[in-house]
Write a protein that holds these residues in place. Sequence first.
Motif, PDB file in Angstrom:
ATOM      1  N   LEU A 118      39.193  33.874  40.098  1.00  0.00           N
ATOM      2  CA  LEU A 118      39.230  35.336  40.071  1.00  0.00           C
ATOM      3  C   LEU A 118      39.741  35.897  41.394  1.00  0.00           C
ATOM      4  N   ARG A 119      39.317  35.305  42.478  1.00  0.00           N
ATOM      5  CA  ARG A 119      39.810  35.755  43.796  1.00  0.00           C
ATOM      6  C   ARG A 119      41.300  35.504  43.945  1.00  0.00           C
ATOM      7  N   GLN A 120      41.759  34.358  43.436  1.00  0.00           N
ATOM      8  CA  GLN A 120      43.194  34.073  43.478  1.00  0.00           C
ATOM      9  C   GLN A 120      43.971  35.071  42.635  1.00  0.00           C
ATOM     10  N   ILE A 121      43.448  35.371  41.464  1.00  0.00           N
ATOM     11  CA  ILE A 121      44.106  36.344  40.588  1.00  0.00           C
ATOM     12  C   ILE A 121      44.210  37.690  41.286  1.00  0.00           C
ATOM     13  N   GLN A 122      43.141  38.101  41.921  1.00  0.00           N
ATOM     14  CA  GLN A 122      43.141  39.375  42.640  1.00  0.00           C
ATOM     15  C   GLN A 122      44.195  39.369  43.747  1.00  0.00           C
ATOM     16  N   GLN A 123      44.285  38.277  44.485  1.00  0.00           N
ATOM     17  CA  GLN A 123      45.270  38.163  45.563  1.00  0.00           C
ATOM     18  C   GLN A 123      46.691  38.222  45.011  1.00  0.00           C
ATOM     19  N   PHE A 124      46.958  37.440  43.959  1.00  0.00           N
ATOM     20  CA  PHE A 124      48.291  37.444  43.350  1.00  0.00           C
ATOM     21  C   PHE A 124      48.644  38.824  42.805  1.00  0.00           C
ATOM     22  N   SER A 125      47.677  39.472  42.188  1.00  0.00           N
ATOM     23  CA  SER A 125      47.906  40.801  41.619  1.00  0.00           C
ATOM     24  C   SER A 125      48.258  41.797  42.718  1.00  0.00           C
ATOM     25  N   GLN A 126      47.564  41.724  43.835  1.00  0.00           N
ATOM     26  CA  GLN A 126      47.853  42.615  44.966  1.00  0.00           C
ATOM     27  C   GLN A 126      49.239  42.351  45.548  1.00  0.00           C
TER      28      GLN A 126
END
Length: 154
Positions: A67-75
């Motif tokens: 989830l943290r990776q997804i958030q980073q990629f999304s940003q």
Amino acid sequence: MDARMRLDARMLEADQRHAPMFVISVAAELADMHPQTLRQYDRIGLVTPRRQGGRHRRYSPYNIEQLRQIQQFSQEGVSLEGIRRILELQNRVEVLEETVDVLRHELRESERHSTKPRIFAVGPHGDVVTVARGRRPRANTQALVLWEPAPRRR
């Protein structure tokens, strides 16, 4: 939440990394996301938590890391489909790394137990076959290689 208090899934043992531990509200807080976002990611298959009793989602430390990776990629502007593909490739790399580790261990074990040199012949199509000691390779082989295991290290 204090950065020192965050859970780092990479430091846990493999069985603990994938153990379903957190309900959706706790997982959302650990990942700094809204619970509805986690539900959406589950629906589209980005992060799939285990189900407790068939209904309630339980997230593992590994899921929180995802989830943290997804958030980073999304940003960074990566689309959800791009993120899905990145996560899929990361999972494949992890599986391959685990396979390499197992094979390295097996190779070390076989080298420890093998004291005799082994003889191999390379066939005309690149196939490698073991040749018994005192025997000649077939006439249609192209090369002969003598392999001696490395000396044992203690």
